[in-house]
Design an enzyme around this catalytic site. Structure first.
Site, short mmCIF file in Angstrom:
data_model
loop_
_atom_site.label_atom_id
_atom_site.label_comp_id
_atom_site.label_asym_id
_atom_site.label_seq_id
_atom_site.Cartn_x
_atom_site.Cartn_y
_atom_site.Cartn_z
N TYR A 143 0.91 -1.25 -0.04
CA TYR A 143 -0.06 -0.19 0.05
C TYR A 143 0.83 1.27 -0.14
CZ TYR A 143 -4.03 -3.04 1.06
OH TYR A 143 -4.85 -4.02 1.00
N LYS A 192 3.47 -15.39 2.65
CA LYS A 192 3.37 -16.36 1.66
C LYS A 192 4.76 -16.58 1.13
CE LYS A 192 1.01 -17.76 -1.98
NZ LYS A 192 0.50 -18.99 -1.97
N ASP A 224 -3.23 -18.04 2.02
CA ASP A 224 -4.02 -18.99 1.49
C ASP A 224 -4.61 -19.91 2.37
OD1 ASP A 224 -1.69 -19.74 0.97
OD2 ASP A 224 -2.27 -20.67 -1.17
N ASP A 248 -5.50 -6.69 5.99
CA ASP A 248 -6.59 -5.78 5.57
C ASP A 248 -7.58 -6.87 5.12
OD1 ASP A 248 -8.43 -4.00 4.41
OD2 ASP A 248 -7.27 -3.49 2.88
N ASP A 252 -11.09 -8.54 7.98
CA ASP A 252 -12.31 -8.38 7.51
C ASP A 252 -13.19 -9.80 7.70
OD1 ASP A 252 -12.24 -5.53 7.21
OD2 ASP A 252 -12.88 -5.65 5.09
#
Ligand code: NAD
Length: 361
Positions: A143, A192, A224, A248, A252
């Protein structure tokens, strides 16, 4: 009598309503436990734009920097949606994060037993309980990395860069380990590392920091797999530390499996000793603003995080969380957490806040 200075940013929409109830709860805790909370209310977001032309006036940031902690309601709303990006109320959030050096975002996802029926997972999975905290790195990664557009093999391409430095990883890892130490002493680092070099550095650094915390059990999970395990066996998770982007998305997902957005608190922290910022996860909910319909529990639970993480008042934080649990167990529901078939009529923001005050032990 200890006194704590709290910068209040009620903001827009339902922000002032939910912050008002949270302050009543804080005051009641203060009276019972011999602390006083001194509030300084400041403008940020749409109301600040209307009053000063800026979403985050310099005076607001200064007050926040000089406080012991910041409590924010929400910013934004339809009225300001037409403004250009640099004048959007949400800009205030970025300014507060960078101005206060907030690099760790803590988002608990707790399934209150009384709300178990709102959990979208199978009843036997929900019955094992969900009590996880995501520690999301907030100021680095893709980001904030180098980005742009260039000519590539398939024509114009857009690119964003994921990069994490050792110092950045060390400090967020420590937030995760410290928090795990206060809970069930289990930390899952999500990355990852099977594909990304930035994740391989992330994992190396987390393993190195783990040597400082031999009492915390560390495991690693690819992002994942983490997204699957969160819905398959959420009760196995305690604290999860991860990057800005993975956090992020996963926070959620975790929030959603615990029911309503009106129940989710959060904290954003910087270096120890600096003011943290506490806020509900939800936005300003313009569709219900000013109607006494908003659920104030996310903001009230955010104040419990403030007491525990910024002021070291564990007993007082527990008291707020116990009161919320007791109110929910009594069957009281705002409209957002009411299920079809619930017997009692929904109650409003003010009634819910006052019930929490009444249930404080
Ligand atoms: P939102 O969270 O404000 O609302 C989404 C839905 O959830 C709405 O139907 C709303 O009524 C409901 N809801 C939210 N909080 C609730 C509560 N406490 N009790 C009961 N119901 C609740 O998200 P949105 O509609 O996408 O955004 C509205 C505005 O808020 C936008 O301007 C957005 O940019 C801003 N926003 C601000 C923040 C923040 O200040 N941190 C976060 C997210 C969105």
């Amino acid at each position: 009598m200890a006194e704590f200075r709290i910068a209040l940013i009620p903001g827009d929409g339902i922000g002032p309503e939910v912050v008002g109830e949270a302050c009543l709860v804080l005051d009641a805790v203060g009276r019972r436990h011999g602390h006083s909370f001194r509030y300084e209310s400041v403008l940020a977001g749409g109301c600040a734009l209307d009053a000063t032309g800026e979403p985050l006036p310099a005076a607001t940031l200064k007050t926040c920097q000089e406080s012991d902690a910041v409590l924010l309601g929400a910013v934004g709303g339809w009225k300001w949606d037409v403004l250009p990006g640099n004048l959007r109320p949400e800009r205030a959030l970025l300014g507060l994060r960078s101005g206060l050096g907030l690099y760790a975002n803590l988002r608990p996802a707790t399934l209150h037993p009384a709300l178990a029926a709102a959990c979208p997972l199978r009843a036997d999975i929900a019955a094992l309980g969900i009590d996880v905290v995501f520690v999301r790195e907030l100021t680095g990664g893709m980001y904030f990395g180098e980005r742009g557009r260039r000519q590539g093999k398939y024509g114009l391409e857009g690119y964003d860069t994921e990069a994490y430095g050792v110092g950045e990883i060390e400090r967020i890892a420590r937030v995760g380990f410290e928090l795990a130490r206060k809970r069930r002493r289990k930390l899952t680092s999500v990355d990852k590392a099977n594909v990304l070099e930035s994740s391989r550095v992330w994992r190396e650094v987390v393993v190195r920091v783990a040597a400082e915390y031999p009492d915390v059990a560390l495991d690693h999970m690819y992002v994942d797999n983490a997204s699957m395990q969160l819905i398959r066996r959420p009760s196995d998770f305690d604290v999860c530390v991860t990057t800005n982007m993975f956090g992020d998305i996963l926070s959620d997902e975790a929030g959603q499996i615990t029911g309503s957005i009106g129940m989710l608190p959060s904290a954003s922290l910087g270096d120890p000793g600096k003011p943290g910022m506490y806020e509900p996860v939800h936005g300003s909910a313009p569709d219900i603003a000013g109607q006494d319909k908003a659920n104030p529990l996310a903001t009230i639970l955010s104040t419990a995080m403030m007491l525990r993480l910024s002021f070291g008042l564990d007993e007082e934080a527990d008291a707020i969380e116990r009161a919320v649990t007791a109110v929910l167990s009594s069957g009281a529901r705002t409209a957002d957490i009411r299920l079809a078939g619930d017997a009692a009529a929904p109650i409003g923001t003010r009634a819910m806040g006052r019930l929490v005050v009444q249930h404080l032990a």
